[in-house]
Write a protein that holds these residues in place. Structure first.
Motif, mmCIF file in Angstrom:
data_model
loop_
_atom_site.group_PDB
_atom_site.id
_atom_site.type_symbol
_atom_site.label_atom_id
_atom_site.label_comp_id
_atom_site.label_asym_id
_atom_site.label_seq_id
_atom_site.Cartn_x
_atom_site.Cartn_y
_atom_site.Cartn_z
ATOM 1 N N ILE A 2 0.842 -1.203 0.000
ATOM 2 C CA ILE A 2 0.000 0.000 0.000
ATOM 3 C C ILE A 2 0.876 1.253 0.000
ATOM 4 O O ILE A 2 0.612 2.212 -0.734
ATOM 5 N N LYS A 3 1.952 1.212 0.811
ATOM 6 C CA LYS A 3 2.861 2.368 0.884
ATOM 7 C C LYS A 3 3.548 2.597 -0.462
ATOM 8 O O LYS A 3 3.669 3.730 -0.930
ATOM 9 N N ILE A 4 3.997 1.505 -1.082
ATOM 10 C CA ILE A 4 4.662 1.610 -2.385
ATOM 11 C C ILE A 4 3.682 2.126 -3.440
ATOM 12 O O ILE A 4 4.012 3.014 -4.235
ATOM 13 N N PHE A 5 2.477 1.570 -3.431
ATOM 14 C CA PHE A 5 1.447 2.008 -4.376
ATOM 15 C C PHE A 5 1.131 3.491 -4.175
ATOM 16 O O PHE A 5 1.009 4.247 -5.146
ATOM 17 N N HIS A 6 1.048 3.898 -2.908
ATOM 18 C CA HIS A 6 0.746 5.298 -2.597
ATOM 19 C C HIS A 6 1.843 6.222 -3.121
ATOM 20 O O HIS A 6 1.570 7.260 -3.730
ATOM 21 N N LYS A 7 3.100 5.827 -2.904
ATOM 22 C CA LYS A 7 4.226 6.685 -3.308
ATOM 23 C C LYS A 7 4.456 6.658 -4.816
ATOM 24 O O LYS A 7 4.728 7.699 -5.428
ATOM 25 N N LEU A 8 4.358 5.465 -5.415
ATOM 26 C CA LEU A 8 4.749 5.311 -6.812
ATOM 27 C C LEU A 8 3.603 5.465 -7.805
ATOM 28 O O LEU A 8 3.844 5.530 -9.011
ATOM 29 N N TRP A 9 2.369 5.496 -7.313
ATOM 30 C CA TRP A 9 1.256 5.657 -8.254
ATOM 31 C C TRP A 9 0.245 6.712 -7.812
ATOM 32 O O TRP A 9 -0.060 7.642 -8.568
ATOM 33 N N TRP A 10 -0.270 6.608 -6.592
ATOM 34 C CA TRP A 10 -1.328 7.507 -6.154
ATOM 35 C C TRP A 10 -0.872 8.970 -6.136
ATOM 36 O O TRP A 10 -1.520 9.841 -6.724
ATOM 37 N N ILE A 11 0.258 9.250 -5.470
ATOM 38 C CA ILE A 11 0.736 10.639 -5.356
ATOM 39 C C ILE A 11 1.070 11.222 -6.735
ATOM 40 O O ILE A 11 0.617 12.323 -7.074
ATOM 41 N N PRO A 12 1.870 10.529 -7.586
ATOM 42 C CA PRO A 12 2.163 11.095 -8.917
ATOM 43 C C PRO A 12 0.910 11.315 -9.765
ATOM 44 O O PRO A 12 0.781 12.355 -10.432
ATOM 45 N N THR A 13 -0.008 10.341 -9.748
ATOM 46 C CA THR A 13 -1.223 10.465 -10.562
ATOM 47 C C THR A 13 -2.081 11.633 -10.093
ATOM 48 O O THR A 13 -2.618 12.400 -10.905
ATOM 49 N N ARG A 14 -2.195 11.780 -8.773
ATOM 50 C CA ARG A 14 -2.997 12.878 -8.231
ATOM 51 C C ARG A 14 -2.387 14.233 -8.591
ATOM 52 O O ARG A 14 -3.102 15.172 -8.965
ATOM 53 N N LEU A 15 -1.050 14.348 -8.476
ATOM 54 C CA LEU A 15 -0.378 15.610 -8.807
ATOM 55 C C LEU A 15 -0.511 15.911 -10.297
ATOM 56 O O LEU A 15 -0.744 17.059 -10.688
ATOM 57 N N GLN A 16 -0.369 14.880 -11.118
ATOM 58 C CA GLN A 16 -0.500 15.067 -12.570
ATOM 59 C C GLN A 16 -1.894 15.605 -12.927
ATOM 60 O O GLN A 16 -2.022 16.538 -13.732
ATOM 61 N N ASN A 17 -2.918 15.051 -12.304
ATOM 62 C CA ASN A 17 -4.289 15.515 -12.552
ATOM 63 C C ASN A 17 -4.506 16.926 -12.017
ATOM 64 O O ASN A 17 -5.183 17.750 -12.645
ATOM 65 N N PHE A 18 -3.930 17.200 -10.844
ATOM 66 C CA PHE A 18 -4.066 18.516 -10.202
ATOM 67 C C PHE A 18 -3.504 19.620 -11.108
ATOM 68 O O PHE A 18 -4.128 20.672 -11.296
ATOM 69 N N LEU A 19 -2.324 19.366 -11.689
ATOM 70 C CA LEU A 19 -1.709 20.373 -12.560
ATOM 71 C C LEU A 19 -2.365 20.417 -13.932
ATOM 72 O O LEU A 19 -2.454 21.477 -14.548
ATOM 73 N N SER A 20 -2.853 19.268 -14.390
ATOM 74 C CA SER A 20 -3.531 19.224 -15.688
ATOM 75 C C SER A 20 -4.782 20.100 -15.687
ATOM 76 O O SER A 20 -5.085 20.767 -16.685
ATOM 77 N N LEU A 21 -5.489 20.126 -14.565
ATOM 78 C CA LEU A 21 -6.683 20.965 -14.442
ATOM 79 C C LEU A 21 -6.343 22.450 -14.524
ATOM 80 O O LEU A 21 -7.201 23.284 -14.804
ATOM 81 N N GLN A 22 -5.062 22.791 -14.257
ATOM 82 C CA GLN A 22 -4.620 24.185 -14.337
ATOM 83 C C GLN A 22 -3.931 24.480 -15.678
ATOM 84 O O GLN A 22 -3.331 25.540 -15.847
ATOM 85 N N GLY A 23 -4.003 23.520 -16.600
ATOM 86 C CA GLY A 23 -3.437 23.728 -17.932
ATOM 87 C C GLY A 23 -1.989 23.322 -18.074
ATOM 88 O O GLY A 23 -1.355 23.605 -19.092
ATOM 89 N N VAL A 24 -1.435 22.655 -17.041
ATOM 90 C CA VAL A 24 -0.040 22.205 -17.106
ATOM 91 C C VAL A 24 -0.024 20.721 -17.461
ATOM 92 O O VAL A 24 -0.496 19.884 -16.683
ATOM 93 N N ASN A 25 0.529 20.400 -18.610
ATOM 94 C CA ASN A 25 0.596 19.008 -19.057
ATOM 95 C C ASN A 25 2.050 18.593 -19.249
ATOM 96 O O ASN A 25 2.971 19.332 -18.924
ATOM 97 N N GLY A 26 2.238 17.429 -19.805
ATOM 98 C CA GLY A 26 3.582 16.925 -20.020
ATOM 99 C C GLY A 26 3.534 15.468 -20.393
ATOM 100 O O GLY A 26 2.461 14.869 -20.501
ATOM 101 N N PRO A 27 4.703 14.833 -20.577
ATOM 102 C CA PRO A 27 4.724 13.409 -20.893
ATOM 103 C C PRO A 27 4.107 12.611 -19.758
ATOM 104 O O PRO A 27 4.349 12.907 -18.587
#
Length: 515
Positions: free
Chosen positions: A24-49
């Motif tokens: 759960i800790k690994i999943f949280h660090k390696l998937w949940w946090i990055p995915t959430r941040l990516q979506n958070f910035l995407s909503l503000q118009g910041v995208n990327g690879p």
């Protein structure tokens, strides 16, 4: 037996729970946090690879970097941005001047907008701090001035400012001149022959930083320089390699093992220098010398606990200045000689200025301040070929940057190279060597946008060695111009490469003629 079975069951349950929590800790660090941040910035118009599990975008970056590294620039062009930062060049064109990329699971918000960069580097509210150095880089510079924060940074900055500014620089002139004279005496035998100046300047800058900052010769610090050079290669080789969390502590690679040995040996070598300096205290109380090492040793032995620094602090600062004091000036000198060997009309202009001010005499501090043409040439060299290609910061607390809401612990990357090669900031001729851009100073050259020119950073954390590097470069170039004219050798291969600093992959070969 029943009790043993119950105990075994409990152990198995405990292990299952432990493994589940770890997953759960690994999943949280390696998937949940990055995915959430990516979506958070995407909503503000910041995208990327898109983020990829564990590796982020490092595999893509490695592929691009390896591809361009094997291809020298066919025509001798100064448009080196796509070669040294191929991933940033590609993704910035695709996603814009503010985009998100990933170093493993670590987010890197790439910002190439000068107004935003200025706000970050000036850092009025203290929201942008230095991120922790990557493991290999930390072995090179430790937790020295470049990486430290807070009270420690303030204390170290004060010491460094005293050591490398004003009258202190003037007192270094004789040592700098003596080092250059030693180099030029060797060159007397090479007149009319090809000479590789990058290696020559590597030895020279090592000698200068040894004499001026540590009161010793290059030979005394030779092992330290060689070990730092090896660490630099290891760091560059592993820059974009990401391993599964925790694995690197259990299964170490050959490079990790070698780097750890080098780090320990460097530490003990510098401690020996410290002990040697402590053993030659003069009759004056606590007089350990006025060079940088002396100031550090005095601070280590200071009776006031509030001002005292540890031996580890002394070692880290020494490593920082051994590395930074050599690498940046070496890069600056090599690329400037390259540019002057191609653009001989500017070489002639610089030589005319040098003779008008100094004649055939050695340079002095008053004359150095009058070298306007040479200053323009150095600035243009720093623009086209900045020694340090990027700057990083970490968002220490939630902050609003222009139209963006940014979360704490997000890292920010600023490509100095991208800014210096931006046609919107420098015009359609950004890739040409035109020192006249700086004829009215840096502000006018950048259309009053100071964040467009960042060879030594900006704001409170501007490189403390900026004056030292420019001062040394002017002395070296002056003394060369007084004695030699030079042209580019036909054997030169134009292939800038990023090995922590921007350097010529195959050296810089020139032909010397005495004047």
């Amino acid at each position: 037996m029943e009790g043993v079975g119950d105990f075994t069951t409990i152990i198995l349950i405990f292990l299952c729970v432990f493994l589940l929590l770890a997953l759960i800790k690994i999943f949280h660090k390696l998937w949940w946090i990055p995915t959430r941040l990516q979506n958070f910035l995407s909503l503000q118009g910041v995208n990327g690879p898109p983020y990829k599990f564990i590796h982020g975008n490092t595999n893509e970056i490695l592929t691009m970097v390896k591809e361009v590294k094997t291809r020298p620039i066919v025509e001798l062009s100064h448009a080196i941005y796509p070669k040294l930062h191929p991933h940033i060049h590609y993704w910035a064109n695709l996603y814009g001047k503010v985009y998100l990329q990933w170093y493993g699971s670590r987010a890197l918000l790439v910002i190439l907008e000068p107004d935003m960069i200025k706000e970050i580097l000036i850092n009025k509210d203290g929201a942008y701090i230095k991120p922790e150095a990557m493991p290999y880089v930390k072995k090179i510079i430790g937790d020295g001035l470049v990486m430290s924060e807070g009270e420690k940074w303030t204390k170290m900055r004060k010491l460094a400012n005293f050591a490398f500014h004003g009258d202190s620089l003037k007192s270094m002139i004789p040592a700098m001149i003596a080092s250059v004279e030693t180099m030029l005496r060797k060159w007397n035998c090479d007149e009319g022959k090809e000479i590789e100046v990058f290696e020559e300047f590597r030895l020279l800058t090592a000698e200068v930083i040894s004499r001026t900052a540590f009161g010793s010769s290059y030979n005394e610090g030779k092992c330290i320089f060689e070990m730092l050079a090896r660490l630099t290669l290891l760091a560059s080789r592993n820059m974009f390699k990401v391993r599964f969390p925790g694995i690197s502590k259990i299964l170490k690679t050959r490079d990790q093992i070698e780097a750890e040995k080098l780090e320990k040996t460097i530490y003990h070598s510098i401690v020996d220098l410290i002990k040697k300096r402590e053993g030659i205290v003069t009759s004056k109380e606590n007089d350990y010398g006025n060079d940088f090492l002396g100031l550090l040793v005095k601070a280590n032995n200071d009776g006031s606990s509030s001002q005292r620094i540890s031996v580890d602090d002394v070692v880290d600062e020494c490593k920082t200045f051994y590395f930074a004091g050599q690498e940046t000036t070496n890069s600056l000198l090599a690329w400037t000689i390259l540019l002057l060997s191609i653009h001989t009309e500017w070489q002639d202009e610089a030589r005319k200025e040098v003779f008008n001010i100094f004649g055939k005499q050695n340079p002095n501090s008053d004359g150095i301040a009058k070298l306007k043409t040479l200053s323009q040439i150095i600035n243009e060299s720093l623009r086209l070929y900045p020694p340090v290609l990027s700057l990083t910061r970490k968002i220490g607390k939630e902050v609003r940057l222009r139209h963006l809401n940014l979360q704490a612990n997000t890292n920010v990357l600023i490509s100095t190279l991208a800014l210096h090669h931006d046609p919107e900031l420098w015009g359609h001729d950004f890739h040409l060597f035109k020192p006249e851009r700086f004829s009215e100073g840096v502000a006018k050259a950048t259309k009053d946008n100071m964040a467009a020119f960042l060879p030594f950073g900006m704001g409170p954390r501007t490189c403390v060695g900026i004056n030292f590097a420019i001062f040394e470069a002017k002395i070296v170039l002056t003394m060369i111009l007084q004695r030699y004219s030079f042209t580019l050798s036909p054997t030169y291969v134009h292939s800038p490469v990023n090995i922590i600093t921007n350097r010529p992959q195959y050296g810089v070969q020139v032909m010397l003629q005495s004047i």
